[in-house]
Design an enzyme around this catalytic site. Structure first.
Site, mmCIF file in Angstrom:
data_model
loop_
_atom_site.group_PDB
_atom_site.id
_atom_site.type_symbol
_atom_site.label_atom_id
_atom_site.label_comp_id
_atom_site.label_asym_id
_atom_site.label_seq_id
_atom_site.Cartn_x
_atom_site.Cartn_y
_atom_site.Cartn_z
ATOM 1 N N LYS A 134 -73.935 -6.331 -116.414
ATOM 2 C CA LYS A 134 -72.493 -6.461 -116.222
ATOM 3 C C LYS A 134 -71.777 -6.552 -117.581
ATOM 4 O O LYS A 134 -70.748 -5.912 -117.792
ATOM 5 C CB LYS A 134 -72.188 -7.715 -115.405
ATOM 6 C CG LYS A 134 -72.819 -7.758 -114.019
ATOM 7 C CD LYS A 134 -72.081 -6.943 -113.011
ATOM 8 C CE LYS A 134 -72.518 -7.234 -111.586
ATOM 9 N NZ LYS A 134 -73.954 -7.021 -111.302
ATOM 10 N N LYS A 169 -66.976 -10.632 -109.189
ATOM 11 C CA LYS A 169 -68.414 -10.471 -109.010
ATOM 12 C C LYS A 169 -69.170 -11.473 -109.884
ATOM 13 O O LYS A 169 -68.713 -11.847 -110.964
ATOM 14 C CB LYS A 169 -68.842 -9.048 -109.352
ATOM 15 C CG LYS A 169 -68.558 -8.626 -110.795
ATOM 16 C CD LYS A 169 -69.032 -7.199 -111.088
ATOM 17 C CE LYS A 169 -68.115 -6.150 -110.563
ATOM 18 N NZ LYS A 169 -68.460 -4.781 -111.081
ATOM 19 N N ARG A 219 -73.536 6.854 -110.064
ATOM 20 C CA ARG A 219 -74.648 6.494 -110.943
ATOM 21 C C ARG A 219 -74.972 7.717 -111.799
ATOM 22 O O ARG A 219 -75.371 8.764 -111.289
ATOM 23 C CB ARG A 219 -75.853 6.073 -110.124
ATOM 24 C CG ARG A 219 -77.183 5.995 -110.913
ATOM 25 C CD ARG A 219 -77.153 5.014 -112.065
ATOM 26 N NE ARG A 219 -76.776 3.676 -111.706
ATOM 27 C CZ ARG A 219 -77.611 2.768 -111.199
ATOM 28 N NH1 ARG A 219 -78.870 3.087 -110.979
ATOM 29 N NH2 ARG A 219 -77.171 1.564 -110.914
ATOM 30 N N ARG A 234 -72.170 6.920 -104.798
ATOM 31 C CA ARG A 234 -72.528 6.034 -103.690
ATOM 32 C C ARG A 234 -71.234 5.610 -103.004
ATOM 33 O O ARG A 234 -70.457 4.825 -103.545
ATOM 34 C CB ARG A 234 -73.340 4.864 -104.222
ATOM 35 C CG ARG A 234 -74.665 5.320 -104.854
ATOM 36 C CD ARG A 234 -75.242 4.343 -105.831
ATOM 37 N NE ARG A 234 -74.366 4.133 -106.974
ATOM 38 C CZ ARG A 234 -74.582 3.218 -107.905
ATOM 39 N NH1 ARG A 234 -75.627 2.424 -107.823
ATOM 40 N NH2 ARG A 234 -73.738 3.086 -108.902
ATOM 41 N N ARG A 242 -68.046 -1.950 -101.243
ATOM 42 C CA ARG A 242 -69.213 -1.734 -102.096
ATOM 43 C C ARG A 242 -69.875 -0.401 -101.757
ATOM 44 O O ARG A 242 -70.144 -0.114 -100.591
ATOM 45 C CB ARG A 242 -70.221 -2.869 -101.913
ATOM 46 C CG ARG A 242 -69.662 -4.235 -102.213
ATOM 47 C CD ARG A 242 -70.622 -5.332 -101.787
ATOM 48 N NE ARG A 242 -70.886 -5.299 -100.343
ATOM 49 C CZ ARG A 242 -71.802 -6.051 -99.733
ATOM 50 N NH1 ARG A 242 -72.542 -6.875 -100.450
ATOM 51 N NH2 ARG A 242 -71.981 -5.967 -98.431
ATOM 52 N N ASP A 282 -72.806 3.184 -114.403
ATOM 53 C CA ASP A 282 -72.021 3.189 -113.172
ATOM 54 C C ASP A 282 -70.572 3.456 -113.526
ATOM 55 O O ASP A 282 -69.992 2.773 -114.389
ATOM 56 C CB ASP A 282 -72.156 1.859 -112.438
ATOM 57 C CG ASP A 282 -73.529 1.683 -111.812
ATOM 58 O OD1 ASP A 282 -74.295 2.669 -111.776
ATOM 59 O OD2 ASP A 282 -73.827 0.561 -111.344
ATOM 60 N N GLU A 290 -70.634 -0.609 -115.129
ATOM 61 C CA GLU A 290 -71.874 -1.310 -115.458
ATOM 62 C C GLU A 290 -72.760 -0.398 -116.287
ATOM 63 O O GLU A 290 -72.655 0.828 -116.222
ATOM 64 C CB GLU A 290 -72.649 -1.731 -114.193
ATOM 65 C CG GLU A 290 -72.045 -2.888 -113.441
ATOM 66 C CD GLU A 290 -72.966 -3.409 -112.339
ATOM 67 O OE1 GLU A 290 -74.198 -3.182 -112.411
ATOM 68 O OE2 GLU A 290 -72.452 -4.048 -111.416
ATOM 69 N N ASN A 292 -76.785 -0.120 -116.493
ATOM 70 C CA ASN A 292 -78.026 -0.595 -115.895
ATOM 71 C C ASN A 292 -79.209 -0.192 -116.764
ATOM 72 O O ASN A 292 -79.400 0.989 -117.054
ATOM 73 C CB ASN A 292 -78.190 -0.012 -114.492
ATOM 74 C CG ASN A 292 -77.125 -0.510 -113.541
ATOM 75 O OD1 ASN A 292 -77.304 -1.521 -112.883
ATOM 76 N ND2 ASN A 292 -75.996 0.184 -113.491
#
Length: 323
Positions: A134, A169, A219, A234, A242, A282, A290, A292
């Protein structure tokens, strides 16, 4: 030339083989003749006078791979457990899924010690520690939406008053867990703050809501500093905010937009130079949300929908790094 690859991962019997990215890596590596070993994070150890080792098993793939939506449980055969020094294999692939908790943190220190002993770890242990998924976006403010990191309730209320529609979050969440949207009416804002910051004892993140989420939380995979040409959008389902696949989002592969590529090409070389062979960015709309690094996924979904073989590219990059 055949290499010996050690995967540090979650229990193999729990793999969803029809979509698991680590399984896709293993399948491609085995097809090239590389030897596969596997262990869990708990199997790592170090004793003074010795080297970091793991109780690992050599695994052979059976060829049973499952089909979309149907994993299999006989996809591998495993040998007897054996003590293996991490420096004695050609590559250690850290593929333990989040959360990044205390045990994961300790594992990165063991992996870093293994690196000092000569092990090749992907992604590098220090890079895993230095890029919390994050918070890593804070280094790249030109690509992110208005964002606040705080544990102070008054800060959160002021941010909401300014932006009117926000996402809150936890910093240690995964798969969309613990994400809340608060609209202009501020309904339940106080309760949500208390839930996430535990009455001021925990830090949380707040971001302006991005309406482009209805087109998907994309992604973008970056391998060896270069973006895969397709993202997996997504898309939230059933009134959800979400898009995470773990939260029921629908994954749709699509070519990178110009903005997607701009973000990936700016961050890719920087992150690769720090030892991050594989990164999952993301992006919602035009904004990075984000970075990842622990166990990026979506290999199989992108490959199945586009024919672009992500695992093939990843093993190419791994072999290049080991050459």
């Amino acid at each position: 030339m055949s290499k010996k690859l050690l995967f540090v991962a979650d229990p193999l019997d729990g793999f969803k083989t029809y979509k698991d990215s680590t399984f896709a890596m293993m399948r491609e590596a085995a097809a090239r003749g590389h030897a596969l070993l596997a262990c869990e994070q708990r199997d790592l150890r170090w004793l003074r006078g010795g080297r970091v080792s793991a109780t690992a098993r050599e695994i052979v793939l059976t060829g049973h791979t499952g089909r979309p939506g149907h994993d299999v449980h006989d996809w591998y055969r495993a040998g007897e457990p054996q003590a293996v020094a991490l420096a004695d294999v050609d590559a250690v692939l850290m593929r333990k899924d989040p959360p990044f908790d205390s045990e994961y943190f300790y594992a990165t220190h063991l992996l870093e010690q293994a690196e000092r002993e000569g092990a090749r770890v992907f992604n590098r242990a220090r890079a895993l520690r230095d890029h919390p998924e994050k918070l890593a976006i804070l280094e790249f403010p030109e690509f992110i939406s208005p964002t606040l990191v705080t544990r102070d309730a008054a800060d959160v209320r002021a941010f909401h008053a300014e932006h009117r529609d926000v996402i809150l979050k936890p910093l240690d969440g995964m798969g969309g867990m613990g994400i809340f949207r608060v609209r202009e009416d501020g309904l339940n804002l106080g309760s949500i703050i208390e839930t996430l910051n535990r009455f001021g004892s925990s830090t949380l993140m707040v971001q302006r809501f991005l309406p482009e989420i209805d087109k998907g939380d994309k992604r973008i995979l970056v391998i060896g500093g270069e973006p895969v040409p397709y993202s997996l959008a997504r898309i939230p389902q059933g009134g959800e905010v979400r898009g995470n696949l773990a939260a029921g989002g629908r994954g749709v592969a699509q070519p990178l937009t110009r903005r997607d590529r701009e973000i990936a090409e700016a961050l890719g070389p920087v992150l690769a130079a720090r030892g991050l062979l594989l990164v999952g960015l993301d992006v919602i709309g035009d904004c990075l949300t984000e970075i990842n690094v622990t166990s990026p996924t979506c290999f199989q979904e992108i490959t199945q929908q586009t024919g672009w073989d992500v695992a093939h590219r990843f093993i190419d990059a791994l072999e290049q790094a080991l050459a």
